[in-house]
Write an enzyme that holds these catalytic residues in place. Sequence first.
Site, PDB file in Angstrom:
ATOM      1  N   HIS A 391      38.849  -3.622 -18.764  1.00  0.00           N
ATOM      2  CA  HIS A 391      39.274  -2.321 -17.965  1.00  0.00           C
ATOM      3  C   HIS A 391      38.377  -1.271 -18.260  1.00  0.00           C
ATOM      4  O   HIS A 391      37.586  -0.550 -17.684  1.00  0.00           O
ATOM      5  CB  HIS A 391      40.783  -1.923 -17.916  1.00  0.00           C
ATOM      6  CG  HIS A 391      41.204  -0.992 -17.506  1.00  0.00           C
ATOM      7  ND1 HIS A 391      41.912  -0.887 -16.152  1.00  0.00           N
ATOM      8  CD2 HIS A 391      41.212   0.293 -17.743  1.00  0.00           C
ATOM      9  CE1 HIS A 391      42.216   0.091 -15.766  1.00  0.00           C
ATOM     10  NE2 HIS A 391      41.827   1.028 -16.615  1.00  0.00           N
ATOM     11  N   GLU A 392      38.477  -0.986 -19.729  1.00  0.00           N
ATOM     12  CA  GLU A 392      37.777   0.353 -20.192  1.00  0.00           C
ATOM     13  C   GLU A 392      36.292  -0.040 -20.085  1.00  0.00           C
ATOM     14  O   GLU A 392      35.479   1.153 -19.958  1.00  0.00           O
ATOM     15  CB  GLU A 392      38.279   0.585 -21.558  1.00  0.00           C
ATOM     16  CG  GLU A 392      39.623   0.800 -22.048  1.00  0.00           C
ATOM     17  CD  GLU A 392      40.324   1.812 -21.047  1.00  0.00           C
ATOM     18  OE1 GLU A 392      39.466   2.625 -20.397  1.00  0.00           O
ATOM     19  OE2 GLU A 392      41.386   1.992 -20.906  1.00  0.00           O
ATOM     20  N   HIS A 395      35.369   1.134 -16.810  1.00  0.00           N
ATOM     21  CA  HIS A 395      35.053   2.533 -16.662  1.00  0.00           C
ATOM     22  C   HIS A 395      33.662   3.199 -17.315  1.00  0.00           C
ATOM     23  O   HIS A 395      32.905   3.974 -16.729  1.00  0.00           O
ATOM     24  CB  HIS A 395      36.212   3.640 -17.499  1.00  0.00           C
ATOM     25  CG  HIS A 395      37.367   3.641 -16.652  1.00  0.00           C
ATOM     26  ND1 HIS A 395      37.629   4.213 -15.688  1.00  0.00           N
ATOM     27  CD2 HIS A 395      38.655   3.418 -17.232  1.00  0.00           C
ATOM     28  CE1 HIS A 395      38.918   4.109 -15.371  1.00  0.00           C
ATOM     29  NE2 HIS A 395      39.463   3.389 -16.153  1.00  0.00           N
ATOM     30  N   HIS A 398      30.729   2.545 -15.047  1.00  0.00           N
ATOM     31  CA  HIS A 398      30.642   3.387 -14.089  1.00  0.00           C
ATOM     32  C   HIS A 398      30.013   4.839 -14.695  1.00  0.00           C
ATOM     33  O   HIS A 398      29.119   5.289 -14.005  1.00  0.00           O
ATOM     34  CB  HIS A 398      32.048   3.512 -13.551  1.00  0.00           C
ATOM     35  CG  HIS A 398      32.308   4.323 -12.530  1.00  0.00           C
ATOM     36  ND1 HIS A 398      33.412   4.483 -11.764  1.00  0.00           N
ATOM     37  CD2 HIS A 398      31.051   4.800 -11.524  1.00  0.00           C
ATOM     38  CE1 HIS A 398      33.092   5.351 -10.448  1.00  0.00           C
ATOM     39  NE2 HIS A 398      31.822   5.256 -10.346  1.00  0.00           N
TER      40      HIS A 398
END
Length: 599
Positions: A391-392, A395, A398
């Site tokens: 998940h991180e 980020h 991105h």
Amino acid sequence: MSIENIPNRKDVPKNLTWDLTTIFKNHAEFEKEFKQVSAMLPQVSNLTGKLKMDSKSLLYVVQTVLRLNRMFEKLYVYAQLSNDIDTSNGSTQTDMDKVETLGTKVNKAQSWFDFEIIELGRQKIAQFIEEQPQLKQYERLFAVILKNEGHVLKPDEEKLLSGAANIFASPEKIFGILDSSDFSFPTVPNEDGKIVKLSNGIYSSLLQSSDREVRKTAFQKFYTVFDQFQHTLAATLSTEVSVNNYQAEVHHFDSAREMAMHENEIPTTVYDTLIKSVNQHLPLLHRYVALRKKILNLSEMHMYDMYVPLAQVPKTNFTFNKGKQIVLDALETMGDDYLKHVQEEFDNRWIDVVENQGKRTGAYSSGMYDTNPYVLLNWQDNLDNIYTLIHETGHSMHSYYSSHNQPYQYGDYSIFVAEIASTTNENILTDYLLENTADPEIKKYILSSYLEGFKGTIFRQTQFAEFENEIHQASQAGKALTADFMNEKYLKLNQKYYGNQIISDPEIKLEWSRIPHFYYDFYVYQYATGFAAASNLATNLTSGNERDLQNYLDYLKSGSSKTPIEIMQLAGVDMMDSSYLDNAFAKFANRLDQLEDLL
């Protein structure tokens, strides 16, 4: 871990810690930059009135204001990361306080900028861009500011409203103090028969207990507190709604919702489409509730039965090295370039891995335009932590692609799209594990976790969004938001969402009174839209279509160079149309079928 086993910061192996020297080589460099930013404040303040003089002046002012923000952000990230790895360190606490104070001064020094851009006007800005081609790179920046034309008051009027900012923030502060400090919760027995004092965290844990009497007692006792204070909490939330409606009215918006969404350039159609689509698919939630009832072997299903895990947590241990390998294997579908940067994250100390004394809890991805992304973890050897890592990493990638493909002014991205990249990664991991796991127990756990996450994110957050919109509309129409009114409104919504397979217990009507998100001003709908968009993107990416991958990478590279809706269209998801939601519900139905077959 027991407290004795949590190491001090100095005892954590270097390769498991952040390398912050890539931001500033030492503290002296940080102090030097801090002084430079402080020295720039009078210079920026004195630029008032200069940008309208001519095109060269506009270019100089824009570049100066952006340089101030860029330098300050670097200071802030360094101070925040330094402090979060050991919050007991007095030196880093001091740096954090200094930087936060400096941030207030930075905002004050440039507070005139947006108003003067709006005052300059579209026509004059277009003329200046024609005269000074270098200004073209800021065209989108000007457009974002100019969208507020007609909604920004005169400087003196805005100053008056700004002066009341602390007053307007009072409802959220009051709720926060009540919720975290002043409520005195009763004691209840846990599974072992030990008497424990309820809190928000312990309550959530007890609702997952396999002992139904423990769940029921915790549920009923917990809500006695909110029942006792329901009128105070109604007055607090009613004031928050009044503030939002007042701000919308004085800034010439038709509603508080329109004002909140306008800030992120999101049409209200997106909100309406979400609520309409979720309502159309409520039979799926009713089916999920019925499956829970069947698996738990209950003759009568209650709201306190909605959080019991349907499958046991896998006993398999996953070390951090094993977790990294699973993440790399799952993300192969993202292509070589993406994988190369994930490996870069793993190899170059972008991740602060393990828990240590004084370290901030939880997980996040941070950084700014001139730094690499930084991921904070508190790693435990379980499957959930692999999901946190991927998940991180979503980020971080991105942020990496945005900052490496956009100029500074467009190097960040809207909150509306922020959770999509991370949740896409989670969906890809789920697909990978289901495809590559033979163990039926692990499959049951993954499927049940996915369904629970979907229920909690798309159905539940949309229920919140629907309630939030209804109470704002009611207040705008002159209706008093009493506790009785909100209790009745919320209970009806809860009955509609969860259906007749479950009893909407009397306590659940008070749930609105304990949700902090109702003080976030039309924020929660983005959890649901983001999850649904990520579900679509993960499906596209795992199909192996090269065009879908390129579209996704283009989305990651876009930063804020276009509106959030345009960026998502670039990725292959039209969030103005309900089809992306239909696709997400189809996946939910498919996973529901799979779990039913396994169980």
